[in-house]
Scaffold this active site. Structure first.
Site, PDB file in Angstrom:
ATOM      1  N   LYS A  78       0.820  -1.204  -0.086  1.00  0.00           N
ATOM      2  CA  LYS A  78      -0.024   0.049   0.039  1.00  0.00           C
ATOM      3  C   LYS A  78       0.875   1.366  -0.063  1.00  0.00           C
ATOM      4  O   LYS A  78       0.451   2.280  -0.615  1.00  0.00           O
ATOM      5  CB  LYS A  78      -0.973   0.052   1.151  1.00  0.00           C
ATOM      6  CG  LYS A  78      -2.006  -1.154   1.327  1.00  0.00           C
ATOM      7  CD  LYS A  78      -2.979  -1.154   0.040  1.00  0.00           C
ATOM      8  CE  LYS A  78      -3.982  -0.198   0.526  1.00  0.00           C
ATOM      9  NZ  LYS A  78      -5.020  -0.348  -0.554  1.00  0.00           N
ATOM     10  N   ASP A  79       1.839   1.511   0.762  1.00  0.00           N
ATOM     11  CA  ASP A  79       2.683   2.444   0.817  1.00  0.00           C
ATOM     12  C   ASP A  79       4.367   1.911   0.786  1.00  0.00           C
ATOM     13  O   ASP A  79       5.123   1.746   1.892  1.00  0.00           O
ATOM     14  CB  ASP A  79       2.622   3.148   2.320  1.00  0.00           C
ATOM     15  CG  ASP A  79       3.391   4.607   2.422  1.00  0.00           C
ATOM     16  OD1 ASP A  79       3.839   4.699   1.267  1.00  0.00           O
ATOM     17  OD2 ASP A  79       3.453   4.762   3.324  1.00  0.00           O
TER      18      ASP A  79
END
Length: 519
Positions: free
Chosen positions: A227-228
């Site tokens: 996600k990041d």
């Protein structure tokens, strides 16, 4: 009587989720807020001082710190705490509580709550609590920091899983929602089953708890990075808070090592290194490389004798371990000098120039580190992991690249502080063997096993003594590299005889003394 009444009053506020802590001595309020209740809490700390009170706890590697007033809606007491009560509950049907004004209190139980230690003084009171689920060691240790007010950014999908079915369905759910690439979801499921089978081989009767505990955190860490994505700097320092990636890696790999059939060669030399590092000297370990788990295995085999060495060890790491989604969480817990391996330098011709420039930046970072002294650096001069001999199927250390050895030696020599170069051998390919051939694509399949491992070091090798008879620099460069490689191969064969040949400690030689420091 006052203590009993206080305990009964406070006990009424206790709920059943995994752990709840309430402090007495005039402080009243509801149980811990919901975010603390959602994940199994592993460790917590409560800090009291004359007019302040704060709570800090760790849950599956996440660390939170809050003002007590935010939790219980009360003002700080105006007097120092002299007596404090704690109520602990690890299951809906069991709770333990006590109150104390003593400076030191210890408590032990055969249930899930194993130990508590308290320390207090007139102005300060500190409590550290460690919970273990029988043989399942806690994933993390509490690390206090004023800057650790970070909230959980992860999905609760994996951390909330309480069964294998919930964990695996969580992978599929995230893939269906588009949060995980479908190919990665398949690899994650394969990894789970492989890890489970390996831990089962250990004979631990509670292996399923270990697997669920470790894999839920691992999959959560992978998910967070998807996600990041984390970007590694040329010199990456191990991330120890708010999530301790180092201990996360240790706890994931520990159940895979058969310590009864694992050995360390010449352990006294590691103690010698420790002394040299304290004197400001630099240490270079010229080593073979077998698996992605090498750093964790090295640390686990040394943790009982020289724990500071593996925690401070800096690895020269190729780009694979900082780009593969399943590798990255483990790499984030290590000190790394990030480089592009020669084996993958030309995988994409358009990126060759970028890779070379990145390697130059990394070498400059390493030079700065060495100039400061007291650095220990691990490098695999072969440029990659060992592979079995195609003709015999036998695993052997991959040959060292003489230029890589020479570049590392020159860098260390020009740094200033004295430098010592040691040959290091590691045997652990059975734990997580690499693919038979070098692969260009990221995302190799992992096959994991429970097995014995070995680590050995030989005395440092002097360049001047080794190359005294050489007629030119090129000959000297090759001779020195070959001497280091020969030492690594000799140690490797002794370890292999002890582990695979089942000779154990009897495989020792006069120059290579095997031991099991953890016994």
């Amino acid at each position: 009587m006052r203590k009993k009444a206080q305990a009964e009053s406070t006990e009424q506020l206790l709920l059943s989720p995994p752990l709840q802590l309430l402090a007495g001595a005039g402080v009243r309020g509801p149980p811990l807020c919901e975010k603390y209740m959602r994940a199994p809490i592993i460790e917590f700390s409560i800090i009291f001082s004359s007019h302040t009170l704060s709570l800090c706890l760790l849950s599956n590697g996440y660390k939170f710190e809050d003002d007590w007033s935010k939790l219980c809606g009360t003002r700080y007491p105006t007097q120092p705490f002299k007596e404090t009560m704690f109520i602990l509950s690890s299951a809906p049907s069991s709770s333990s509580f006590f109150s104390t004004s003593d400076s030191r209190v210890s408590f032990a139980s055969s249930a899930k709550l194993y130990s508590i230690s308290l320390r207090s003084s007139a102005r300060n009171f500190a409590c550290y609590c460690s919970l273990y689920s029988l043989k399942v060691k806690a994933m993390e240790e509490l690390v206090q920091s004023k800057d650790s007010s970070t909230s959980m950014a992860a999905s609760r999908t994996f951390l909330e899983a309480r069964t294998e079915e919930e964990l695996l369905s969580g992978i599929r759910k995230e893939a269906e929602a588009g949060s995980l690439p479908s190919n990665l979801a398949i690899v994650m499921e394969e990894l789970y089953h492989s890890y489970k089978n390996a831990v089962f081989q250990s004979g631990d009767p509670r292996f399923d708890e270990t697997v669920l505990s470790n894999m839920s955190v691992m999959l959560d860490r992978v998910y967070i990075d998807i996600k990041d994505p984390f970007v590694f700097e040329p010199y990456h320092k191990a991330i120890r808070e708010p999530f301790d990636y180092y201990k996360f890696g240790q706890n994931c790999i520990r159940p895979l090592i058969d310590f009864r059939n694992s050995y360390v060669g010449n352990v006294s030399l590691f103690c010698e290194m420790e002394e040299k590092l304290k004197q400001g000297h630099n240490i270079i370990l010229m080593s073979n490389h077998q698996t992605e788990a090498d750093p964790a295995i090295i640390a686990l085999l040394l943790e009982t004798t020289v724990p500071d060495i593996p925690e401070n060890l800096i690895y020269v790491a190729g780009d694979r371990v900082i780009t593969d989604p399943l590798c990255k969480p483990f790499s984030m817990g290590r000190n790394l000098i990030c480089v592009y391996s020669k084996k993958h330098m030309y995988d994409d011709p358009e990126l060759v120039d970028m890779k070379r420039k990145a390697n130059i930046r990394s070498l400059k970072e390493m030079a700065v580190l060495l100039r400061g002294g007291s650095r220990i650096i691990w490098i695999a001069p072969s440029g990659g992991r060992d592979r079995p001999d195609p003709s015999t199927g036998e695993w052997v250390p991959a040959p060292f690249d003489a230029s890589s050895v020479d570049n590392m030696k020159r860098l260390a020599e020009h740094a200033g502080p004295p430098c010592h170069i040691y040959p290091l051998a590691i045997v652990c390919h059975d734990i997580m063997p690499p693919p038979p051939q070098v692969e260009k694509e990221i995302g190799e399949k992992r096959v994991i096993s429970f097995h014995g491992t070995g680590l050995s070091v030989s005395p440092e090798i002097s360049f001047s003594e080794t190359t005294a008879a050489c007629e030119n620099s090129e000959e000297a460069k090759k001779a020195y590299s070959q001497t280091l490689y020969s030492s690594v191969t000799e140690q490797y064969n002794v370890l292999k005889s002890a582990i695979h040949g089942q000779k154990g400690l009897e495989a020792s030689l006069p120059t290579i003394s095997l031991s099991q420091p953890w016994i």
